[in-house]
Design an enzyme around this catalytic site. Structure first.
Site, mmCIF file in Angstrom:
data_model
loop_
_atom_site.group_PDB
_atom_site.id
_atom_site.type_symbol
_atom_site.label_atom_id
_atom_site.label_comp_id
_atom_site.label_asym_id
_atom_site.label_seq_id
_atom_site.Cartn_x
_atom_site.Cartn_y
_atom_site.Cartn_z
ATOM 1 C CE LYS A 238 20.758 71.579 -8.673
ATOM 2 N NZ LYS A 238 19.616 70.660 -8.095
ATOM 3 C CG ASP B 174 11.562 63.810 0.202
ATOM 4 O OD1 ASP B 174 10.431 63.363 -0.230
ATOM 5 O OD2 ASP B 174 12.266 62.986 0.642
ATOM 6 C CE LYS C 220 19.061 59.400 -3.986
ATOM 7 N NZ LYS C 220 19.622 60.052 -4.972
ATOM 8 C CE LYS D 34 13.421 66.281 -8.756
ATOM 9 N NZ LYS D 34 14.583 65.632 -8.311
#
Lengths: 291, 507
Positions: A44, A130, A13, A18
């Site tokens: 990003k 996701d 998520k 991450k």
């Protein structure tokens, strides 16, 4: 290629950590002497920031937007420990198709045989949030990565995203797609957080690769534009990431997950909600009695 | 630059070769800027290692109209006789098949093959499929195509639509191939991927190389030559027969087996390096089939060199010399009779890139003046990287410079200025869309639908006769010019520079 390249993808998520986790794994692997590439798959383009002292690098898509012919090496920058950093990049929020961006970026590097030429040991794809569309499924479905790990906390939305990822992996498993290596349980500081994530893992027949506690050391390191491995190499948290990296490096066998369906997931979360409310009530009653 | 057959999609020409679609100047300058000659163009930055070459490119503010990579897949993979093409696209992408079907039928008839219709199936992607994904629809279409036609291979053309949503064409193809027992071959030809449609040729050939061409063949056919072509008349069979060689025509109108046996052939040739560069180079690299590295077979110099190299590769030098001598003796008097009738005329060539290099040479052999040519793109190098295949360099060295040599993507508005600049007596085209504008300027067009028309020794005679024939229509075209108006503003009609808009945009 003189050695076996290990390619893994890390999903989870948005905002779950991450990039933090991936960068620390990359840093730990590089520290152990491996040649590593980290491939950020987020529009990003900030996956590799902490490997580059907080600095942004031009993304593959930025270069492709400027000109039609791009040498893949123009998008590859070295960071901490010699790690090769690549950012796929993507369009502005609300514009275009980010999934397409990942497809394009991955294709460019594959076609130009970059992975072979750099003689890498490990490539880690840090994939946005996701699996929302075909583009984000690319590292899984085409078997570009052999093993997928998901970063998840015990929060319901993080688990929901992880379960969605499992569905994607299950879908592509018969067609040579990547299989699931396990869950990296992030921000796990209390017993009940651990119980929740353990329960979800058990129900989906998924191993937990490592529990990573929430730590101020990580925040401090990130604020200085570095990974924990670089900024606080002797900290307990750095040791947690090193152990995680060792487990991932040694990991050989991934499996097809058994995701919960929508109804099962709802019922599962409702049971945990009831359980937590009951536990909270019991705790407040206990405190009243003590008082 | 090695060809990479490991990845499912082909590397675009821009990436692989540094292909450009905008340039204007003398042919000699372009030849000099191209990689055969000296590699990178310093003013446009250097490329690294063996990757794409850079030639300064004029980039216009808009593209008025052309074709796309998917259409090249249609006209190649769609013309394999015992295969079916599934177009994973909105139905509109298949509109081009109407014209391709007529070309295909004519081609079959000209070759003496059974005439049949093109067999293609569209998945007819709609808005709903763009949201939910079109993979299931593709699966159904492939199986329906198999049930209807029992083909020996199924090609899948991707499209902008399927590419944008990232449909998983590969795994659908794998699953169908396992069930149906015939090759199911995804051809990644999303139109947005490459600015030049010739990447579509490469996409088709990439798929064929990966999934049809026989790996590790048990036999070698020492007299078989792969001829990469389109639909043209069979001029290669009689020509190569003189050298004791047989022809394996690919890709158009071949059977799947004829494609498979490409790896057994003694060599690969083509009528045009734009079409043949990828397949021929990959056959040599991955299958050990040598490609003939020589100028293209146009004019005396090109045809002589081409035949000699083919003879050298296949060990038939004496036969070739004998054939060359006989053909020179036969053709020279015919050309001598044609030249006085053609002298003083001015021609203009507007075709695909390498083909145009050949055509200009043939016109010069006929004593026709050529001071302008439009090619639709330019590859600064071909996949072989061998200077013997430098078709533009060969043209300049053998026949002299072309003053106004333009690279442009078939822009009608520019075509007007290009023709005004040189005012030719006729134009040579292969793509009919260019003829109407020329007609409005009073210039007749020779449409070389048959791409082999001007090839080899006889080709020079053929083209000379075609020029004389088309000039019979000159009055008709002048009448048209006297009675129609062009749809452009007076300011544009007075503009001497076809790239004025591009230069303005660059500033």
């Amino acid at each position: 290629m003189s050695k076996q390249l290990k390619q893994i993808a890390i999903y989870g998520k948005g905002g779950i950590g991450k990039s933090t986790t991936t960068s620390n794994i990359s840093a730990a692997l590089a520290e152990s002497g491996l040649k590593v590439m980290q491939f950020g798959c987020d529009p990003k383009a900030d996956s590799t920031n902490t490997l580059r002292g907080g600095e942004y690098i031009p993304s593959v898509l930025e270069l492709l937007a400027e000109r039609r012919r791009v040498d893949a090496y123009e998008a590859i920058f070295q960071g901490f420990g010699g790690i090769y950093c690549v950012e796929a990049g993507g369009p502005q929020p609300g514009v275009g198709c980010a999934g397409r961006g990942i497809i394009t970026a991955v294709e460019l590097l594959k076609q130009q045989r970059v992975f072979e030429e750099l003689d890498l040991d490990v490539v880690i794809y840090d994939v946005l949030g996701d699996v929302v569309c075909g583009g984000f499924a690319v590292p899984v479905r085409e078997g570009i990565a052999e093993h997928v790990f998901t970063v998840s906390s015990s929060d319901f939305m993080a688990i929901y995203a992880a379960n969605n990822l499992f569905r994607g992996i299950e879908r592509f498993s018969s067609a040579g797609g990547a299989l699931l290596g396990g869950i990296i349980a992030n921000s796990i500081n209390t017993d009940f957080q651990r119980e929740i994530i353990d329960d979800f893992a058990a129900r989906t027949a998924t191993p937990i690769v490592q529990y990573v506690p929430r730590s101020l050391t990580v925040t401090q390191a990130e604020l200085s534009g570095r990974t924990t491995i670089e900024a606080a190499p002797n900290s307990a948290q750095a040791e947690v990431y090193r152990e995680l990296a060792r487990r991932i490096a040694d990991h050989t066998e991934s499996k097809v997950p058994t995701p919960l369906n929508q109804q099962e997931l709802r019922e599962w979360s409702a049971r945990w909600a009831d359980h937590l409310v009951a536990a909270e009530r019991a705790e407040s009653e206990r405190q009243r009695e003590v008082a | 630059m090695a060809i990479n057959l490991k990845t499912s999609s082909v590397e675009t020409r821009e990436q692989r070769l540094g292909t450009i679609i905008g340039w204007d100047g003398a042919a000699s300058s372009l030849a000099e800027e191209s990689a055969f000659s000296r590699g990178d163009c310093a003013s446009c930055g250097s490329s690294r290692g063996a990757k794409a070459r850079r030639v300064c490119e004029l980039q216009g503010p808009f593209t008025q109209g052309s074709v796309c990579s998917e259409q090249m897949v249609e006209c190649q993979a769609g013309n394999v006789r015992d295969a079916v093409l599934v177009q994973h696209s909105p139905i509109g992408c298949g509109a081009g098949q109407v014209i391709y079907n007529s070309i295909y039928r004519n081609g079959l008839a000209m070759r003496g093959l059974p005439v049949q219709n093109i067999r293609f199936v569209s998945t007819n992607l709609r808005e709903r499929d763009m949201v939910y994904g079109g993979a299931e629809k593709l699966d159904r279409a492939i199986r329906a195509a198999f049930d209807r036609h029992r083909p020996n291979a199924i090609f899948i053309a991707t499209s902008c639509a399927s590419g944008i949503i990232g449909d998983d064409v590969e795994s659908v193809a794998r699953a169908c191939e396992a069930d149906l027992g015939v090759p199911v071959i995804p051809l990644h030809c999303e139109g947005f991927k490459s600015k030049h449609w010739s990447t579509g040729f490469d996409a088709t050939q990439h798929g064929i190389l990966r999934q049809i061409v026989r790996r590790n063949p048990t036999r070698k056919q020492d007299d078989l030559i792969n001829v990469i072509n389109l639909w043209g008349t069979d001029v290669f069979t009689p020509m190569l027969k003189e050298l004791g060689l047989r022809v394996n025509y690919v890709v158009d109108m071949a059977t799947v087996e004829e494609l498979a046996q490409m790896s057994e052939a003694a060599a690969t040739v083509s009528f045009c390096y734009t079409l043949g560069t990828y397949l021929a180079a990959a056959l040599e690299q991955d299958y050990g089939v040598p490609q003939v590295k020589a100028p293209q077979p146009y004019g005396f110099a090109g045809t002589d060199a081409w035949l000699r190299e083919l003879a050298r590769v296949t060990g038939r030098e004496a036969l070739a010399e004998d054939y060359i001598a006989r053909e020179h003796a036969r053709v020279k008097p015919l050309l001598a009779a044609l030249r006085p009738k053609l002298k003083g005329l001015k021609g203009y060539v507007a075709t695909g890139s390498a083909y145009a290099h050949g055509m200009v040479g043939v016109l010069r052999e006929l004593d026709v003046e050529v001071d302008g040519s439009l090619v639709f793109h330019h590859d600064p190098v071909y996949d072989s990287e061998d200077p013997r295949q430098d078709s533009l360099g060969h043209l300049v060295e053998t026949y002299g410079d072309v003053k106004h040599f333009t690279v442009g993507n078939r822009q009608q508005y520019q075509f007007y200025n290009l023709l005004q600049r040189v005012k030719p007596d006729f134009i040579i085209i292969r793509h009919n869309g260019l003829a109407p504008l020329a007609a409005r300027l009073g210039i007749p067009a020779i449409p070389l639908g048959d791409e082999h028309h001007a090839l080899g020794y006889q080709g020079m005679v053929n083209l000379g006769e075609s020029i004389l024939a088309v000039l019979q229509h000159r009055k008709f075209h002048q009448d048209i010019a006297g009675r129609v108006r062009l749809p452009y503003k007076a300011s544009w009609l007075a503009e001497p520079d076809p790239f004025a808009l591009a230069r303005l945009a660059t500033v």
